[in-house]
Structure formats: C-alpha cells, structure tokens
Design a protein around this motif. Structure first.
Motif, PDB file in Angstrom:
ATOM      1  N   ASN A 187       0.819  -1.210   0.000  1.00  0.00           N
ATOM      2  CA  ASN A 187       0.000   0.000   0.000  1.00  0.00           C
ATOM      3  C   ASN A 187       0.857   1.267   0.000  1.00  0.00           C
ATOM      4  N   LYS A 188       1.877   1.284   0.845  1.00  0.00           N
ATOM      5  CA  LYS A 188       2.733   2.472   0.929  1.00  0.00           C
ATOM      6  C   LYS A 188       3.496   2.710  -0.364  1.00  0.00           C
ATOM      7  N   LEU A 189       3.966   1.635  -0.976  1.00  0.00           N
ATOM      8  CA  LEU A 189       4.790   1.780  -2.174  1.00  0.00           C
ATOM      9  C   LEU A 189       3.958   1.956  -3.433  1.00  0.00           C
ATOM     10  N   SER A 190       2.677   1.728  -3.336  1.00  0.00           N
ATOM     11  CA  SER A 190       1.804   1.894  -4.500  1.00  0.00           C
ATOM     12  C   SER A 190       1.135   3.260  -4.539  1.00  0.00           C
ATOM     13  N   LYS A 191       1.417   4.089  -3.539  1.00  0.00           N
ATOM     14  CA  LYS A 191       0.788   5.407  -3.481  1.00  0.00           C
ATOM     15  C   LYS A 191       1.262   6.310  -4.601  1.00  0.00           C
ATOM     16  N   ARG A 192       2.498   6.091  -5.054  1.00  0.00           N
ATOM     17  CA  ARG A 192       3.015   6.937  -6.129  1.00  0.00           C
ATOM     18  C   ARG A 192       3.484   6.058  -7.279  1.00  0.00           C
ATOM     19  N   HIS A 193       3.705   6.701  -8.399  1.00  0.00           N
ATOM     20  CA  HIS A 193       4.060   5.973  -9.618  1.00  0.00           C
ATOM     21  C   HIS A 193       5.338   5.155  -9.415  1.00  0.00           C
ATOM     22  N   GLN A 194       5.284   3.907  -9.847  1.00  0.00           N
ATOM     23  CA  GLN A 194       6.454   3.044  -9.802  1.00  0.00           C
ATOM     24  C   GLN A 194       6.858   2.661 -11.229  1.00  0.00           C
ATOM     25  N   GLN A 274      13.179  10.804  -4.891  1.00  0.00           N
ATOM     26  CA  GLN A 274      12.108   9.822  -4.796  1.00  0.00           C
ATOM     27  C   GLN A 274      12.658   8.417  -5.008  1.00  0.00           C
ATOM     28  N   LEU A 275      13.573   8.287  -5.987  1.00  0.00           N
ATOM     29  CA  LEU A 275      14.161   6.970  -6.244  1.00  0.00           C
ATOM     30  C   LEU A 275      14.917   6.466  -5.023  1.00  0.00           C
ATOM     31  N   ILE A 276      15.703   7.341  -4.390  1.00  0.00           N
ATOM     32  CA  ILE A 276      16.447   6.948  -3.190  1.00  0.00           C
ATOM     33  C   ILE A 276      15.483   6.479  -2.102  1.00  0.00           C
ATOM     34  N   ASP A 277      14.414   7.232  -1.918  1.00  0.00           N
ATOM     35  CA  ASP A 277      13.424   6.872  -0.906  1.00  0.00           C
ATOM     36  C   ASP A 277      12.764   5.536  -1.233  1.00  0.00           C
ATOM     37  N   ASP A 278      12.430   5.327  -2.504  1.00  0.00           N
ATOM     38  CA  ASP A 278      11.820   4.062  -2.914  1.00  0.00           C
ATOM     39  C   ASP A 278      12.774   2.893  -2.713  1.00  0.00           C
ATOM     40  N   VAL A 279      14.032   3.098  -3.068  1.00  0.00           N
ATOM     41  CA  VAL A 279      15.028   2.025  -2.908  1.00  0.00           C
ATOM     42  C   VAL A 279      15.158   1.653  -1.436  1.00  0.00           C
ATOM     43  N   GLU A 280      15.191   2.656  -0.568  1.00  0.00           N
ATOM     44  CA  GLU A 280      15.292   2.375   0.870  1.00  0.00           C
ATOM     45  C   GLU A 280      14.085   1.582   1.362  1.00  0.00           C
ATOM     46  N   LYS A 321      14.815  -2.156  11.000  1.00  0.00           N
ATOM     47  CA  LYS A 321      14.848  -0.971  10.139  1.00  0.00           C
ATOM     48  C   LYS A 321      13.464  -0.418   9.785  1.00  0.00           C
ATOM     49  N   LYS A 322      12.419  -1.223   9.946  1.00  0.00           N
ATOM     50  CA  LYS A 322      11.090  -0.777   9.530  1.00  0.00           C
ATOM     51  C   LYS A 322      10.677   0.565  10.153  1.00  0.00           C
ATOM     52  N   PRO A 323      10.795   0.755  11.470  1.00  0.00           N
ATOM     53  CA  PRO A 323      10.343   2.030  12.056  1.00  0.00           C
ATOM     54  C   PRO A 323      11.068   3.239  11.472  1.00  0.00           C
ATOM     55  N   GLN A 324      12.337   3.072  11.166  1.00  0.00           N
ATOM     56  CA  GLN A 324      13.124   4.179  10.631  1.00  0.00           C
ATOM     57  C   GLN A 324      12.789   4.455   9.181  1.00  0.00           C
ATOM     58  N   VAL A 325      12.663   3.412   8.384  1.00  0.00           N
ATOM     59  CA  VAL A 325      12.462   3.574   6.946  1.00  0.00           C
ATOM     60  C   VAL A 325      11.040   4.014   6.617  1.00  0.00           C
ATOM     61  N   LEU A 326      10.046   3.545   7.383  1.00  0.00           N
ATOM     62  CA  LEU A 326       8.660   3.863   7.072  1.00  0.00           C
ATOM     63  C   LEU A 326       8.126   5.069   7.832  1.00  0.00           C
ATOM     64  N   LYS A 327       8.988   5.742   8.552  1.00  0.00           N
ATOM     65  CA  LYS A 327       8.510   6.922   9.282  1.00  0.00           C
ATOM     66  C   LYS A 327       7.999   7.955   8.291  1.00  0.00           C
ATOM     67  N   GLU A 328       6.928   8.607   8.654  1.00  0.00           N
ATOM     68  CA  GLU A 328       6.302   9.606   7.761  1.00  0.00           C
ATOM     69  C   GLU A 328       6.925  10.976   8.006  1.00  0.00           C
TER      70      GLU A 328
END
Length: 328
Positions: A187-194, A274-280, A321-328
């Motif tokens: 859901n989080k990764l599908s919010k924007r164009h991939q 955006q790419l860096i954020d998506d890769v992370e 790593k989830k809490p750090q990477v998925l923080k809004e």
C-alpha cells in the motif's frame, strides 16, 4: 579440483546428462571419450548446483556449463517459464545460449569471463559498469505479462513457508502477521508511480561476470527474473553489497555496510530523491522476500548453506529498520 564426471553429480541420472553432452559434442563434430569428461564444481550457487564440464577436442578442448536444479527449487519459479525467459534474453544478445536440457537440469554456453567477487561490487569503476548494464537490462521488451510479480510471489512463498516450517520457526519469524506486513508495504509503495520494467531480481556478485579486457558486464542466472519495480531491483542489488557467500560464514551479511548513502553524493532533484526513498523502502521488501526464500529453502534443499540462519538475519533486519524507513 577437477574430477571425472561419472558419479559426481548427486541426485541426477548420469546417463541423461551424458546423453545430452554426447549429443552436443556430436553436433559440433567432436569425438568424445566419456572417460575424459571432466567436471569442476563452481561454488556460490544457492539454488542450483553448477559445474564446468570440459572434454578434449582434436586441437584444444570444449567447455560448457551444466546446471543441476536444486531439490525443491521448482517451488520458487516455473521452470518452463524460466527457459522461455532464458531464450528470450539470449535473442536480445544478453547472457549465455541454452545448449541442451535434460530432466534434472540444463547445459549452457560457458561464458569466458570472470565472476565478480563480493569486493568487486563496491569497486566504483565496476559499479558504474553494472549500473549501465542494469539500465540496459531494464529496457528489455520481454514477452508475456508486463505486470509486477513481486507481491504475488511473496504471498505464494509465505503460504509455502507456513506449510513447511516448524511451529517454533513460524513463531520466531512472525509468519502469522507477515501478510499484514506485505499489505502495508504494498500500500505504501503503491501510493506513487512506480517504474515497472524487466528486472533480474537476484543481482548478487555471483550472477555478474566481467571481461577484464573489454570491460564488458554480463548478467547471468535468470530464475527470478520478471517484471517488477526498478527500485526493487536496485534495492536487491545494494543489499547484496553486504554479502560474501565465499566467507567462513556465508549466510551472514554485513549489514553495517553502507549501500544506499553513496547515491546521496550525487546532485539532488525530485526524481532522484524519490528513487532513493523508494530504494530504501524496497530494502524492507527484500528482507521479507529473501527471508521467506531462506525458510522454504532450509526445508527443501540439501545444498550446504545455513538457509534458516540467513532467514533469521533478514527478518531481524526488517524489524529493526522498519520504524526508521517507514517513518512519515
């Protein structure tokens, strides 16, 4: 060490492999004395068992690569689809040619190039060459569906992992809540164009070869190749920077290695950020993906590798790593 081929390949019927090799040799005009066929086991493969096979010819010698399918590996992919992918990639001028098939495996063209080491991945010059080859690979127009298979594949592996592992491991790996984790990530990764493209999905150093003279990169082993988000493929490759499958502890990946930060040294713009954020974020997906792979493999294969230990580390890294990477 080089040894005679007969009897060395556990789990196969030598006559099927020998029949394929003799047929190939005949097509090439070679006269083969089966007692002179030699095999060298190539280390590093964790899904299949791979051998370099040679035999003498009138003026020199002939070399091919033989891939023996790992026990239970059909769980991870459709072999017929893999062969179609293999042949399609070959027609695009990438990788080796398929030479022959037999029930337990196949024979491929032997690529006369050096397989990369763990250290090579982090060499700036080589990394630049790999990046260019990945871009080229991602531009391939492959037959079949252009839909990403990542999420469907993960759910399929989760079902299989639940059916295979012990209650102890199911609890340890939190398999009862992993479906929720997959849904959240999707859901989080599908919010924007991939950007969806044809991806290798397993770019560890053992699947990358280089010709030292021409500085040509060749990507091999397409079992996991499919259409997926490009950011996922990049994340997978960067995760592999931390692995050394030829160490004393091949199942341990050195996750203290910084594999994303170097991108940040480049000029920033919105697309790059955006790419860096998506890769992370896709590194998290990779941890679940290969963690599930480790659980399933640990229950079906006899290859000498601590799959369960590998899975433990990938899941541990995910939860860390989830809490750090998925923080809004």
């Amino acid at each position: 060490m080089t040894v005679k081929i007969k009897g060395i390949i556990e789990g196969t019927q030598p006559k099927d492999l020998l029949k394929s090799l003799i047929s190939l040799a005949s097509d090439w005009g070679d006269v083969v004395d089966t007692s002179k066929l030699k095999a060298v086991h190539l280390s590093g493969a964790m899904t299949n068992v791979v051998y370099r096979i040679t035999w003498p010819t009138e003026n020199d010698e002939r070399t091919v690569l033989v891939r023996i399918y790992g026990e239970g590996s059909d769980i991870f992919f459709d072999r017929e689809e893999e062969i179609r992918t293999f042949e399609a990639i070959s027609t695009h001028g990438h990788g080796p040619h398929l030479l022959a098939r037999f029930p337990e495996g196949r024979v491929e063209e032997f690529i006369h190039a050096k397989t990369l080491s763990a250290f090579d991945l982090r060499d700036p010059e080589i990394s630049t060459l790999i990046a260019a080859k990945m871009r080229e690979f991602h531009g391939l127009n492959m037959p079949g569906s252009k839909t990403a298979v990542l999420w469907t594949r993960m759910r399929k592996w989760l079902i299989k992992a639940k059916s295979l592992c012990s209650q102890e491991h199911a609890k340890e790996f939190h398999l009862d809540i992993l479906e929720n984790e997959i849904v959240e990530l999707e859901n989080k990764l599908s919010k924007r164009h991939q950007h969806i493209a044809f991806c290798h999905n397993d770019l560890q150093y053992g699947n990358i070869m280089i010709n030292d003279k021409t500085k040509t990169i060749t990507l091999i082993d397409y079992e996991y190749a499919s259409y997926n988000p490009v950011a996922y493929d990049l994340a997978n490759h960067f995760c592999e920077w931390a692995a050394n499958y030829h160490s004393d502890t091949p199942h341990i990946i050195s996750l203290n290695v910084l594999f994303i930060g170097f991108i940040g040294n480049q000029p920033h713009d919105t697309e790059v950020d955006q790419l860096i954020d998506d890769v992370e974020k896709y590194t998290l997906v990779n941890h679940i993906f290969w963690g599930l792979w480790g659980i399933v493999s640990g229950n079906v294969t006899q290859i000498d590798f601590d799959y369960i230990g590998y899975a433990k580390q990938r899941f541990s890294e995910y939860w860390l790593k989830k809490p750090q990477v998925l923080k809004e």
